[in-house]
Design a protein around this motif. Sequence first.
Motif: not given
Length: 176
Positions: A55-57, A62-68, A125-126, A156-159
């Motif tokens: 949920s946090i992720m 968006l910029d923080q998600q892309v950095a992840l 990412v997979i 992000l689903t794969e993460v």
Amino acid sequence: MASLTITLQDINTYEKETFISALANLFEGPPWIVTNAYPTRPFASLDQLHQVLCSIMYAAPLDQQVALLRAHPDLVGRAALIGSLSPASKGEQAAAGLDQLTGEEIATFQHNNKLYRERFGFPFVICARENKKESILDGFDKRLNHTFEQEVTLALTEVAKICSLRLRDLVVDDSL
């Protein structure tokens, strides 16, 4: 993968720095997700802890998600070839058979990595532990046709899948 057994009860009683240190490797890159999960303790189950982390992720900008996503290593990339992957990433790539590729297969992965990174600005990412080289290569072909928004969502689903497996490797759910 974990050398010591950590229980959910341990997680629920850890001081902040210990909590962050114990769970930091669930995600690649800085431990901002784990840090933000700390105040939501105690967790009733591993599933609840995983849901909070995800949920946090998903709620991050968006910029923080892309950095992840950018913190993830390329599959069969430079880090893998020189042996500098994190232990978790190394094991995950090995589980998919990516440590046993021919020179031609390595070149194919590197070519796909380059195309993908040029298109989306982050690595492919997979969840390698749920795939083998053939399905990963098929994934490149399919996902290169996605929009940026579709691909961020899918990556992000794969993460989240990677996090779930790493969490279950690390923590024993003693809530039952």
